[in-house]
Design a protein around this motif. Structure first.
Motif, PDB file in Angstrom:
ATOM      1  N   LEU A 166     -33.080   0.689  25.859  1.00 12.65           N
ATOM      2  CA  LEU A 166     -34.316   0.158  24.932  1.00 12.65           C
ATOM      3  C   LEU A 166     -34.527  -1.253  25.599  1.00 12.65           C
ATOM      4  O   LEU A 166     -33.632  -1.942  26.014  1.00 12.65           O
ATOM      5  N   SER A 167     -35.600  -1.416  25.562  1.00 12.25           N
ATOM      6  CA  SER A 167     -36.166  -2.844  26.051  1.00 12.25           C
ATOM      7  C   SER A 167     -35.876  -3.752  24.831  1.00 12.25           C
ATOM      8  O   SER A 167     -35.590  -3.251  23.684  1.00 12.25           O
ATOM      9  N   ALA A 168     -36.007  -5.046  25.062  1.00 15.67           N
ATOM     10  CA  ALA A 168     -35.913  -6.110  23.840  1.00 15.67           C
ATOM     11  C   ALA A 168     -36.897  -5.960  22.768  1.00 15.67           C
ATOM     12  O   ALA A 168     -36.725  -5.950  21.717  1.00 15.67           O
ATOM     13  N   ALA A 169     -38.232  -5.668  23.022  1.00 19.30           N
ATOM     14  CA  ALA A 169     -39.441  -5.286  22.041  1.00 19.30           C
ATOM     15  C   ALA A 169     -39.012  -4.115  21.356  1.00 19.30           C
ATOM     16  O   ALA A 169     -38.842  -4.028  19.951  1.00 19.30           O
ATOM     17  N   LYS A 170     -38.299  -3.076  22.120  1.00 20.36           N
ATOM     18  CA  LYS A 170     -37.958  -1.717  21.385  1.00 20.36           C
ATOM     19  C   LYS A 170     -36.801  -1.951  20.344  1.00 20.36           C
ATOM     20  O   LYS A 170     -36.741  -1.359  19.263  1.00 20.36           O
ATOM     21  N   LEU A 171     -35.805  -2.711  20.918  1.00 19.69           N
ATOM     22  CA  LEU A 171     -34.683  -3.107  20.072  1.00 19.69           C
ATOM     23  C   LEU A 171     -35.050  -3.816  18.657  1.00 19.69           C
ATOM     24  O   LEU A 171     -34.651  -3.415  17.761  1.00 19.69           O
ATOM     25  N   LEU A 172     -35.984  -4.876  18.752  1.00 19.96           N
ATOM     26  CA  LEU A 172     -36.379  -5.442  17.873  1.00 19.96           C
ATOM     27  C   LEU A 172     -37.094  -4.700  16.837  1.00 19.96           C
ATOM     28  O   LEU A 172     -37.100  -4.980  15.602  1.00 19.96           O
ATOM     29  N   GLU A 173     -38.139  -3.798  17.310  1.00 22.50           N
ATOM     30  CA  GLU A 173     -38.799  -2.814  16.433  1.00 22.50           C
ATOM     31  C   GLU A 173     -37.842  -1.883  15.828  1.00 22.50           C
ATOM     32  O   GLU A 173     -38.269  -1.872  14.520  1.00 22.50           O
ATOM     33  N   TRP A 174     -36.948  -1.591  16.427  1.00 25.84           N
ATOM     34  CA  TRP A 174     -35.819  -0.718  15.661  1.00 25.84           C
ATOM     35  C   TRP A 174     -35.181  -1.546  14.570  1.00 25.84           C
ATOM     36  O   TRP A 174     -35.154  -0.868  13.397  1.00 25.84           O
ATOM     37  N   VAL A 175     -34.938  -2.533  14.708  1.00 24.27           N
ATOM     38  CA  VAL A 175     -34.500  -3.401  13.776  1.00 24.27           C
ATOM     39  C   VAL A 175     -35.353  -3.643  12.553  1.00 24.27           C
ATOM     40  O   VAL A 175     -35.037  -3.415  11.355  1.00 24.27           O
ATOM     41  N   GLY A 176     -36.534  -4.040  12.926  1.00 22.60           N
ATOM     42  CA  GLY A 176     -37.454  -4.142  11.913  1.00 22.60           C
ATOM     43  C   GLY A 176     -37.919  -3.082  11.101  1.00 22.60           C
ATOM     44  O   GLY A 176     -37.949  -3.068   9.731  1.00 22.60           O
ATOM     45  N   THR A 177     -37.904  -1.775  11.735  1.00 25.81           N
ATOM     46  CA  THR A 177     -38.012  -0.439  10.934  1.00 25.81           C
ATOM     47  C   THR A 177     -37.009  -0.348  10.002  1.00 25.81           C
ATOM     48  O   THR A 177     -36.969   0.068   8.742  1.00 25.81           O
ATOM     49  N   THR A 178     -35.572  -0.437  10.433  1.00 24.90           N
ATOM     50  CA  THR A 178     -34.574  -0.377   9.780  1.00 24.90           C
ATOM     51  C   THR A 178     -34.444  -1.244   8.576  1.00 24.90           C
ATOM     52  O   THR A 178     -34.239  -0.712   7.334  1.00 24.90           O
ATOM     53  N   ARG A 179     -34.679  -2.435   8.797  1.00 23.52           N
ATOM     54  CA  ARG A 179     -34.855  -3.449   7.664  1.00 23.52           C
ATOM     55  C   ARG A 179     -35.764  -3.067   6.603  1.00 23.52           C
ATOM     56  O   ARG A 179     -35.468  -2.879   5.441  1.00 23.52           O
ATOM     57  N   LYS A 180     -36.986  -2.552   7.020  1.00 23.90           N
ATOM     58  CA  LYS A 180     -38.174  -2.288   6.333  1.00 23.90           C
ATOM     59  C   LYS A 180     -37.693  -1.141   5.310  1.00 23.90           C
ATOM     60  O   LYS A 180     -37.954  -0.885   4.033  1.00 23.90           O
ATOM     61  N   ARG A 181     -37.082  -0.204   5.901  1.00 24.55           N
ATOM     62  CA  ARG A 181     -36.902   1.342   5.288  1.00 24.55           C
ATOM     63  C   ARG A 181     -35.583   1.150   4.186  1.00 24.55           C
ATOM     64  O   ARG A 181     -35.526   1.691   3.254  1.00 24.55           O
ATOM     65  N   PHE A 182     -35.008   0.081   4.605  1.00 21.41           N
ATOM     66  CA  PHE A 182     -33.776  -0.093   3.424  1.00 21.41           C
ATOM     67  C   PHE A 182     -33.734  -1.317   2.841  1.00 21.41           C
ATOM     68  O   PHE A 182     -32.978  -1.760   2.244  1.00 21.41           O
ATOM     69  N   SER A 183     -35.138  -2.044   2.713  1.00 24.63           N
ATOM     70  CA  SER A 183     -35.188  -3.091   2.166  1.00 24.63           C
ATOM     71  C   SER A 183     -34.791  -3.200   0.524  1.00 24.63           C
ATOM     72  O   SER A 183     -34.339  -4.101   0.038  1.00 24.63           O
ATOM     73  N   GLN A 184     -34.933  -1.988  -0.064  1.00 21.94           N
ATOM     74  CA  GLN A 184     -34.642  -2.068  -1.400  1.00 21.94           C
ATOM     75  C   GLN A 184     -33.174  -1.438  -1.735  1.00 21.94           C
ATOM     76  O   GLN A 184     -32.941  -1.139  -2.818  1.00 21.94           O
ATOM     77  N   LYS A 185     -32.444  -1.037  -0.658  1.00 22.06           N
ATOM     78  CA  LYS A 185     -31.128  -0.553  -0.865  1.00 22.06           C
ATOM     79  C   LYS A 185     -30.188  -1.504  -0.509  1.00 22.06           C
ATOM     80  O   LYS A 185     -30.549  -2.363   0.349  1.00 22.06           O
ATOM     81  N   ARG A 186     -28.918  -1.531  -1.011  1.00 20.02           N
ATOM     82  CA  ARG A 186     -27.981  -2.471  -0.677  1.00 20.02           C
ATOM     83  C   ARG A 186     -26.778  -1.717   0.069  1.00 20.02           C
ATOM     84  O   ARG A 186     -26.421  -0.394  -0.558  1.00 20.02           O
ATOM     85  N   ASN A 187     -26.169  -2.039   0.854  1.00 23.12           N
ATOM     86  CA  ASN A 187     -25.112  -1.769   1.631  1.00 23.12           C
ATOM     87  C   ASN A 187     -23.903  -1.855   0.973  1.00 23.12           C
ATOM     88  O   ASN A 187     -23.313  -3.138   0.993  1.00 23.12           O
ATOM     89  N   SER A 188     -23.461  -1.195  -0.299  1.00 21.76           N
ATOM     90  CA  SER A 188     -22.463  -1.691  -1.114  1.00 21.76           C
ATOM     91  C   SER A 188     -20.934  -1.590  -0.817  1.00 21.76           C
ATOM     92  O   SER A 188     -19.834  -1.960  -1.292  1.00 21.76           O
ATOM     93  N   SER A 189     -20.643  -0.522   0.287  1.00 24.93           N
ATOM     94  CA  SER A 189     -19.462  -0.366   0.644  1.00 24.93           C
ATOM     95  C   SER A 189     -19.248   0.156   1.892  1.00 24.93           C
ATOM     96  O   SER A 189     -20.329   0.701   2.813  1.00 24.93           O
ATOM     97  N   ARG A 190     -18.320  -0.382   2.785  1.00 25.87           N
ATOM     98  CA  ARG A 190     -18.177   0.127   4.074  1.00 25.87           C
ATOM     99  C   ARG A 190     -17.626   1.401   4.164  1.00 25.87           C
ATOM    100  O   ARG A 190     -17.111   1.815   5.507  1.00 25.87           O
ATOM    101  N   ASP A 191     -17.218   2.114   3.073  1.00 21.78           N
ATOM    102  CA  ASP A 191     -16.445   3.430   3.176  1.00 21.78           C
ATOM    103  C   ASP A 191     -17.246   4.404   4.086  1.00 21.78           C
ATOM    104  O   ASP A 191     -16.904   5.272   4.468  1.00 21.78           O
TER     105      ASP A 191
END
Length: 168
Positions: free
Chosen positions: A130-155
């Protein structure tokens, strides 16, 4: 191998990040290298953590030489999230390449680096570079996809983890 056996075999996911290489390519980091690699690595880990917490990728940032031996600092008491310091005189590249060689086919691996040697090593070991740009794109996509969900547990993170014992 039967289809049933293949289905039962869980695929583990691992992201290795070549910190020193990427800090020189990521916006907001290159001009701050004088702040110290430790602080910047911590900030980068925080920025990439959604890939671990939300996508359930094991995440390890690898940093060039510090101390006499390999030093893995786990975050939040979680063995799947860490910053790894190679021993003095040993490049992060060597640690990443050693890690790639030890993984079996049960791992889906991505390596974030723009270092040509690391990219070639990743490809030859069936990991996705992964290039730096692709890594940031992946993080951005992840944040956007889960923006309304909360990670309530590490279980949900039980069952994945990788020990670095005897890596070097």
């Amino acid at each position: 191998m039967s289809l049933k056996t293949a289905t039962l075999r869980a695929v583990k996911r691992l992201l290795l990040v070549d910190v020193c290489n990427l800090l020189n390519r990521l916006p907001g980091y290159k001009d701050r290298l004088n702040e110290g690699i430790d602080q910047l690595a911590e900030q980068l880990l925080a920025e990439l953590q959604p890939l671990h917490d939300l996508n359930h990728w094991e995440l390890h940032l690898v940093v060039d030489g510090k101390g006499r031996q390999l030093d893995q600092q786990f975050h939040g008491g979680v063995r799947t999230l860490s910053i790894v310091y190679s021993p003095s005189g040993v490049q992060a590249d060597t640690v990443i390449e050693s890690w790639l060689l030890k993984l079996d086919s049960n791992w889906e691996v991505r390596v974030a680096s723009e270092d040509r040697a690391i990219i070639h090593s990743a490809i030859s070991n069936k990991a996705e570079p992964l290039s730096a740009a692709k890594l940031l794109e992946w993080v951005g996509t992840t944040r956007k996809r889960f923006s309304q969900k909360r990670n309530s547990s590490r279980d949900t993170q039980k069952g994945f983890g990788l020990s670095l014992d005897d890596l070097l």
